[in-house]
Design a protein around this motif. Structure first.
Motif: not given
Length: 569
Positions: A389-417
């Motif tokens: 969700g939108e970051a709190g004011e303390a976490a705002w930065s020059e990148q904006g208000v987003d906190v995002a991360e890439c999740y990957l599952s490299a193998n069948v049956g594995e959860d995205l992490r």
């Protein structure tokens, strides 16, 4: 396209020239041979930091020069050409030139940034930092201009908020600061400091301390020159009379006669100066004490507000401004409060617009990366960009208000992490290659340079990466430093770099390898230092399977011939 590169006196490279081809160019050689110095050289042409440490021992200057072919534009019938040069001196200074015109490092970076995209060694490790994922998404989404505006709005809001917070103090603290600043400003105003006054007073003190000696020297010099029985000026009358007689016989003395009045005038001025100086020295103890007291005051002021007199004068101006600001804090605070709120809203408006753009493109970004990973022997991989969700004011930065991360599952049956927690070195390399392939699609015409993109991979995956780089080479010029024979075998042009000792000096040499030499180098990469017949057989098979880009060589040759025929007609 990077057509030609020349390097002189850079680290272990004495002098090196290389002409690159369209398509995939690979550079191979033993570790430490100097392959990454070529990347360092290109980095200098891209505005990278220059240092005297890069200059070869015993030389006064290092030079890197490149010739780029630029695509035809407008009504031009042939490709253009851009010549870029960077010089570094032993004093650490550098100069940059574009087509022989002197430019700044920033202008050089802008110019070559449109021509080259450089991906350094171990760059895939940046994927371990989730903070880098938003920048990759922004690049793919074409959101970088919007992000730049968000950064500007953020910095303005932070600046105003910091100033506003500084005014938010209780009345007792404000009153205490007002008293202190009022005292300091009054003290400095009473001192009435002048620039250079301390040096003038120090000179005056030396004069007053030696007053008797100075008066005696002036009196003696005045008497010897003007007022004594044997005064020099009186004796010069006879000299000038003899010189006049000489000039009547030999005109060579005429210039001396003509200079007589000027010399006499100068000596008389000196005599009067000596008399006046000696008479006007105030040798009284009171005057000396006055100078000593003034110097002592200035030294106290310098210790408190200095360390120099100029710094103390500047401190008075700064303190006066701060005092005025505190005295009008209520009005200033009211104005800042409104400006800070407006700046905050401006930042949020821009940041939320950027956030919507990111979320709209994130699905396509992940899908395109999945497709590319499938081509890189990760056909079962799943990738997703997850936003909190939108970051709190303390976490705002020059990148904006987003906190995002890439999740990957490299193998069948594995959860995205989170990508940083599950990807192996080889998987990270392939994810980075996929990302850079996407970036290249948005930047046609660039030369792509990969410094050891093959880190952490081998075997069948190396074959796949080699074929992928070869396919990228169908659209872009690619330069790749590699230790894998599978990738080297896919190249259109193969260059070998080695380090030798010549006459007691280490030098780096580079040579283009043709068919037989290329087989020997691939065999070395397969089998180690000693090349065996089995390794050579494997190298032939690799080269046959990799294709060596012969089709593109013929195509490039045809284009080159057509350009030659146009220029000749």
């Amino acid at each position: 396209m990077l057509r030609f590169l020349r390097i002189e006196h850079l680290a272990v490279i004495d002098a090196l020239e290389v002409e690159f081809e369209p398509g995939l160019n690979v550079l191979t050689g033993e570790t430490g041979a100097g392959k990454s110095m070529l990347v360092e050289a290109v980095g200098l042409l891209m505005g990278g930091r220059a240092s005297a440490d890069l200059i070869r021992t015993g030389e006064s200057q290092a030079t890197v020069q490149a010739v780029f072919e630029t695509p035809a534009s407008g009504s031009s019938q042939s490709d253009g050409e851009s010549i870029v040069r960077r010089e570094i001196t032993s004093q650490g200074r550098s100069r940059a030139f574009v087509n022989d015109a002197l430019v700044t490092a920033a202008a050089l970076k802008d110019h070559t940034g449109a021509l080259v995209e450089l991906h350094g060694q171990h760059e895939h490790q940046t994927l371990l930092d989730p903070q880098s994922h938003l920048a990759l998404l922004d690049h793919f989404a074409g959101a970088e201009p919007a992000r730049d505006q968000v950064a500007i709005a953020f910095r303005e809001w932070r600046r105003l908020r910091t100033e506003f917070d500084a005014l938010q103090m209780d009345e007792r603290e404000r009153a205490a600061r007002l008293d202190l600043m009022s005292f300091q400003v009054a003290e400095l105003e009473r001192a009435a400091l002048r620039p250079g006054e301390d040096e003038e007073l120090a000179t005056t003190r030396r004069v007053l301390a030696s007053a008797e000696k100075l008066q005696r020297l002036c009196a003696e010099a005045y008497a010897a020159l003007y007022d004594g029985d044997d005064a020099a000026l009186a004796g010069l009358g006879l000299v000038w009379k003899r010189v006049v007689e000489l000039s009547e016989v030999d005109p060579a003395f005429r210039p001396h006669v003509d200079a007589r009045d000027g010399i006499k005038s100068q000596l008389e001025d000196l005599a009067f100066t000596l008399r006046s100086y000696g008479e006007n020295i105030d040798a009284s103890p009171a005057r000396l004490q006055e100078v000593e007291d003034r110097l002592a005051l200035i030294e106290r002021i310098k210790r408190k507000h200095g360390p120099t007199l100029d710094a103390a004068i500047a401190a008075k101006e700064a303190l006066s401004r701060q005092l005025e600001s505190l005295q009008h804090a209520d009005e200033r605070r009211a104005g800042l409060e409104g400006a800070t709120k407006a700046a905050r809203e401006e930042f949020l408006t821009r940041a939320r617009a950027l956030s919507r753009m990111r979320r709209e493109r994130a699905v396509d970004f992940a899908r395109r990366l999945q497709d590319l990973l499938g081509e890189l022997a990760m056909g079962r991989a799943r990738l997703e960009v997850r936003f909190e969700g939108e970051a709190g004011e303390a976490a705002w930065s020059e990148q904006g208000v987003d906190v995002a991360e890439c999740y990957l599952s490299a193998n069948v049956g594995e959860d995205l992490r989170p990508l940083a927690r599950i990807a192996s070195g080889g998987e990270l390399s392939r994810v980075m290659l996929a990302i850079r392939t996407l970036a290249a699609a948005a930047a046609p015409g660039k030369t792509l340079i990969f410094d050891e993109i093959d880190a952490g991979i081998g075997g069948r995956v190396a074959d796949v990466v080699g074929r992928k780089l070869s396919r990228i080479g169908e659209t872009y010029q690619v330069l790749c430093i590699t230790h894998l024979p599978q990738i080297a075998a896919s190249a259109d042009a193969h260059f070998h770099i080695e380090k030798k000792v010549v006459q007691g000096r280490t030098v780096t040499k580079l040579a283009r390898l043709e068919h037989d030499a290329r087989i020997e180098e691939l065999a070395r990469m397969i089998g180690g230092t000693v090349s065996t017949e089995a390794a050579r057989a494997a190298a032939r098979e690799l080269l046959a399977a990799g294709g060596g880009g012969e089709g593109r060589k013929r195509k490039a040759k045809g284009e080159s011939e057509r350009r030659s025929s146009k220029s000749g007609s």
